[in-house]
Enzyme design. Sequence first.
Site, PDB file in Angstrom:
ATOM      1  CE1 TYR A 112       1.795   1.891 -12.140  1.00 23.67           C
ATOM      2  CE2 TYR A 112       1.237   4.076 -11.323  1.00 23.67           C
ATOM      3  CZ  TYR A 112       1.740   2.815 -11.112  1.00 23.67           C
ATOM      4  OH  TYR A 112       2.195   2.464  -9.869  1.00 23.67           O
ATOM      5  NE  ARG A 165      -0.415  -7.926  -4.141  1.00 20.78           N
ATOM      6  CZ  ARG A 165      -0.687  -6.652  -4.447  1.00 20.78           C
ATOM      7  NH1 ARG A 165      -1.921  -6.226  -4.521  1.00 20.78           N
ATOM      8  NH2 ARG A 165       0.297  -5.803  -4.712  1.00 20.78           N
ATOM      9  CE  LYS A 183       4.097  -0.336 -10.436  1.00 28.31           C
ATOM     10  NZ  LYS A 183       3.823   0.561  -9.303  1.00 28.31           N
ATOM     11  CD  GLU A 255       5.182  -2.904  -8.932  1.00 26.37           C
ATOM     12  OE1 GLU A 255       4.189  -2.538  -8.269  1.00 26.37           O
ATOM     13  OE2 GLU A 255       6.274  -2.323  -8.884  1.00 26.37           O
ATOM     14  CG  ASP A 256       1.353  -5.961  -8.968  1.00 21.39           C
ATOM     15  OD1 ASP A 256       1.482  -5.208  -7.992  1.00 21.39           O
ATOM     16  OD2 ASP A 256       0.719  -5.631  -9.975  1.00 21.39           O
ATOM     17  CG  ASP A 278       6.328   0.267  -6.388  1.00 20.23           C
ATOM     18  OD1 ASP A 278       6.774   1.270  -5.808  1.00 20.23           O
ATOM     19  OD2 ASP A 278       5.342   0.323  -7.147  1.00 20.23           O
ATOM     20  CG  ASP A 279       3.170  -4.327  -4.991  1.00 21.53           C
ATOM     21  OD1 ASP A 279       2.448  -3.569  -5.647  1.00 21.53           O
ATOM     22  OD2 ASP A 279       3.796  -5.277  -5.493  1.00 21.53           O
ATOM     23  CG  ASN A 418      -4.414   1.660  -7.495  1.00 18.36           C
ATOM     24  OD1 ASN A 418      -5.115   2.639  -7.682  1.00 18.36           O
ATOM     25  ND2 ASN A 418      -3.176   1.728  -7.035  1.00 18.36           N
ATOM     26  CG  ASN A 463       0.254   7.173  -9.423  1.00 17.41           C
ATOM     27  OD1 ASN A 463       1.102   6.292  -9.438  1.00 17.41           O
ATOM     28  ND2 ASN A 463      -0.542   7.410 -10.456  1.00 17.41           N
TER      29      ASN A 463
END
Length: 581
Positions: A112, A165, A183, A255-256, A278-279, A418, A463
């Site tokens: 991760y 992203r 994930k 995600e992303d 999640d972001d 991150n 995290n």
Amino acid sequence: RETKLQIVLTCSSTWLNLHLIVLMVLCVFLQGMAFSLEERLQLGIHGLLPPCFINQDVQLLRVTLENIIKMDLPLRKESKQYVFLMGLQDRNEKLFYRVLLSDVERFMPIIYTPTVGLACQQYGLIFRKPRGLFITIHDRGHIASVLQNWPEKDIRAVCVTDGERILGLGDLGCYGMGIPVGKLALYTACGGMPPQQCLPVMLDVGTDNETLLKDPLYIGLRHKRVRGQAYDDLLDEFMKAVSDRYGMDCLIQFEDFANVNAFRLLTKYRNQYCTFNDDIQGTAAVAVAGLLAALRITKSKMCDHTIVFQGAGEAAMGIAELITMAMEKEGLAKDECLKKIWMVDSKGLIVKGRDHLTHEKERFAHDHPHMKKLEDVIQELKPTAIIGVAAVAGAFSEQIIRDMASFNERPIIFALSNPTSKAECTAEQCYTLTEGRGIFASGSPFDPVTLPDGRMFYPGQGNNAYIFPGVGLGITACAIQHVTEEIFLTAAEALAHLVTEKDLAEGRLYPPLSSIRDVSLKLAVKIMEYAYEHNLATLRPEPSDKQAHIHSLCYSTDYDEFVVDSYRWPEDSMVVQSCKL
């Protein structure tokens, strides 16, 4: 081979199905990405391979570069560790998770953050075996058929990205598949969800990354990103197809995705499907949990604080919204909550009247002269907390950290971007420049810091793995169909409550990562309790012992015992004696 096939064909239908799955996997290995589209469709493996068609010449190039890897070029040690662990996951899944759980603090940074970012950048070079499902913009109208190719029927959690992203690294296209794979590995390692119930998905709509488009090892579609109505149609069809096949209580984690899509897709789907981003929401929960823990150090309430964000994207907006909810819960009016939060983006301080503000940014725009530099904003507003989520390395300069220490006895400094290379400041900089008074959290791990006076601090890592595995387990355990913001505030409060006084004294704002499985299970129980109390759960009857129910769902890394026809070799047989030797 013919003899083995004859034996299998005489077995039960269960074994036949297993054999067909094995054959399908073997087909993938026979030619890999060299299979044509027609061959993939005929073999039923379309979607199980990345969408790019790579001939044997390019495969030869990858194998040749593999030899370069063995000569210590061009991959770093962390990438090699990632390759090894992913190979172990392919060969022996139970052992893979046993390894992760044996030392979470050591192995999580490999699968991760931060190593997964490097792995995604070099995904074409380290690519071995496809994991997850690849759905492209050209699969519109046929997504349900592509899902049929996935061998597992009981899927409880889907993690999906379009690769635009990836962390703070930008558009990595199909290489972004490393994120949902990582994930969902944490869903199992940290949350106990069985891996066969988890499905990583890459929605490949192309990439605007010119370097990738010219990369001979790139595994995705080789054209610019498709946007507009075609993109929206793909997402609509995907969401419906997943829910039709796996149920309305199948969790879909975004995600992303880029800011331009993340907010509007969350708004669009949150009341139609079981989904969260999640972001936006996971990051918000872990950040607010850290702030709630910090309040125990400062002996204050959330509404006592003025907070400045470096960044005004998905993470910043998500955190800010959850902070306002926490302040409202303390009794402060919503308008007053918003006044406590300020944001700085690439153009400077967000204020009313500034050009080109999005709807999300306008909520946090205040009446104030425009200021371009973060240093000037900090000196002007004198915040009690600063939160970095813009992936601008070093944004918290020495001057900013010293100023924060001059305004506050215990300044709160969260460098959450991150991977580590994008962090706004290091833990050492924070603790040293504030003489140990800084309350620090980061997105990626930092080593413990020892000050000249001998005090040692263990930086708290904010995290998301503290949140999404437990949240995902709690949601699926009681079949929640719509994920509310209150669920994330509940998770944040529960996580902050698990931080001990000893943790706080050592500089930790989160429990040690070594306890993350226990943390996730406790979060899942709290979410179940909240869900039944507020009529969000659809699982009936309600489990009387929710903790026991959660534990009954968890994946075990112990090997299963296989018995064929209840036959046992005699103890004195040559086979048994050889095995004992």
